[in-house]
Scaffold this active site. Sequence first.
Site, PDB file in Angstrom:
ATOM      1  N   GLY A 212      16.039   2.577 -28.766  1.00 17.63           N
ATOM      2  CA  GLY A 212      15.103   1.641 -29.404  1.00 17.63           C
ATOM      3  C   GLY A 212      15.066   1.858 -30.896  1.00 17.63           C
ATOM      4  O   GLY A 212      15.950   2.518 -31.455  1.00 17.63           O
ATOM      5  N   ASN A 213      14.079   1.295 -31.550  1.00 17.07           N
ATOM      6  CA  ASN A 213      13.899   1.521 -32.987  1.00 17.07           C
ATOM      7  C   ASN A 213      12.412   1.428 -33.321  1.00 17.07           C
ATOM      8  O   ASN A 213      11.592   1.157 -32.452  1.00 17.07           O
ATOM      9  CB  ASN A 213      14.740   0.535 -33.811  1.00 17.07           C
ATOM     10  CG  ASN A 213      14.357  -0.911 -33.524  1.00 17.07           C
ATOM     11  OD1 ASN A 213      13.244  -1.330 -33.813  1.00 17.07           O
ATOM     12  ND2 ASN A 213      15.276  -1.671 -32.914  1.00 17.07           N
ATOM     13  N   HIS A 214      12.085   1.658 -34.589  1.00 17.01           N
ATOM     14  CA  HIS A 214      10.673   1.789 -34.977  1.00 17.01           C
ATOM     15  C   HIS A 214       9.985   0.460 -35.289  1.00 17.01           C
ATOM     16  O   HIS A 214       8.865   0.461 -35.781  1.00 17.01           O
ATOM     17  CB  HIS A 214      10.553   2.712 -36.194  1.00 17.01           C
ATOM     18  CG  HIS A 214      10.896   4.134 -35.878  1.00 17.01           C
ATOM     19  ND1 HIS A 214      10.176   4.884 -34.984  1.00 17.01           N
ATOM     20  CD2 HIS A 214      11.895   4.934 -36.329  1.00 17.01           C
ATOM     21  CE1 HIS A 214      10.695   6.092 -34.893  1.00 17.01           C
ATOM     22  NE2 HIS A 214      11.757   6.147 -35.697  1.00 17.01           N
ATOM     23  N   SER A 215      10.637  -0.662 -35.031  1.00 15.18           N
ATOM     24  CA  SER A 215       9.986  -1.939 -35.367  1.00 15.18           C
ATOM     25  C   SER A 215       8.677  -2.077 -34.578  1.00 15.18           C
ATOM     26  O   SER A 215       8.627  -1.833 -33.379  1.00 15.18           O
ATOM     27  CB  SER A 215      10.930  -3.101 -35.013  1.00 15.18           C
ATOM     28  OG  SER A 215      10.210  -4.314 -35.065  1.00 15.18           O
ATOM     29  N   ALA A 280      14.039  -6.675 -34.669  1.00 14.66           N
ATOM     30  CA  ALA A 280      15.023  -5.627 -34.961  1.00 14.66           C
ATOM     31  C   ALA A 280      15.815  -5.408 -33.679  1.00 14.66           C
ATOM     32  O   ALA A 280      15.433  -4.608 -32.825  1.00 14.66           O
ATOM     33  CB  ALA A 280      14.315  -4.352 -35.391  1.00 14.66           C
TER      34      ALA A 280
END
Length: 403
Positions: A212-215, A280
């Site tokens: 995943g990512n921090h969006s 994102a």
Amino acid sequence: MSVLRGKKILLGVTGGIAAYKTTYLVRLLVKAGASVKVVMTPAARDFVTPLSLSTLSKNPVVSHFTDEEDENDTWNNHVELGLWSDLMIIAPATANTLSKMVSGNIDNLLLAVYCSAKCPVYFAPAMDLDMYKHPSTQHNFDRLEAYGNHMIPSGEGELASGLSGKGRMAEPEEIIDFIQLHIESRLPLKGRKCMVTAGPTHERIDPVRFIGNHSSGKMGVAVALELAAKGSEVILIMGPSAVNVEHELIKRVDVTSAQDMYDAVHQNLTDIHVAIFSAAVADYRPATPAEQKIKKQSETLTLDLVKNPDILASVGAMKNKPFLVGFALETENELDHAFAKAEKKQTDLLILNSMRDKGAGFGKDTNKISIIDKNKNVKAFDTKLKAEVAKDIVDEIIKQMGL
Ligand code: C5P
């Protein structure tokens, strides 16, 4: 949700018997989510008390240029009040005040505020039937509308004089309905349908893990809310995010992976006028997600990744595509990368933010953007709250589309 929500409303009360109804009008405006300040003519204070109106509006009520009850004699700044407001309502509007509004005869604070206000002004006339019919009053109605003010028609019925006819101030509910409908009918995106993607995507590694990512999804949600506030229906396609959004014009479709988001976008593209892809999206996903939880065994573990579809580029390549807005989050050579991205993905507008800018990026409540159009024109903005950034983006879309 009322279009009056969050609006700063200045209520001007003049000296007619209908002034007593403004207590209820203030209640309704506050209930609709507006911030209300009241300015009265000196004569209006004979019909309704400033205390009632200040209690209901939760703001001080002013009626003189200086506050004579205040030992410090503070100056009630009419220009500041006029500029504070998103809209002004003069209710009840007496024949006397209307006439002074026409001629610019500023002999009290309310008239000074009216003449300083840059916002839309609504007025609800209230007077006896013969005054209402008088050619000078009718002429004043016409003049005020020609100046760009909006008249809220008076009703017919029993008047304070005991006579019956036209001239009653519209009821508070009617005043609110009139203003709401008037604002709604003039919203630039009314009747349009927009799509927004927001948040991160989660790419499954095994039943308990993902890439995943921090969006946070905050920027996309702010854009969706701003589009809805401008009258558009919005389909918000959202990756896993803790951000809540509730608006009657926003339909939220929850997705998990990039492939889910791609599918949801293409299933919902019919009749979309504007698509804003702020999500994102993970560029790669595990080639074969494990059926069972991967056990800790060897010292190193290699995951095979395959490329995800580029959702933005897939819409950019379509023949009959919506007005297309993409985002680019860059860490170096920002402008060059952004120009290349705009061309590759065939966006109408590209919103660039740099990880190097303080106040920009994932999870924050602020952002700092530049908007790049098809001709490589760049508009750079200051660091702002994401709601304000969303407004800049939507205003630019409206401008570019000529709406
Ligand atoms: O290529 P890059 O990921 O930097 O592009 C960012 C823009 O492309 C964003 O608008 C993002 O929502 C969109 N995008 C997409 N599908 C992907 C990757 C990015 O729609 N697979």
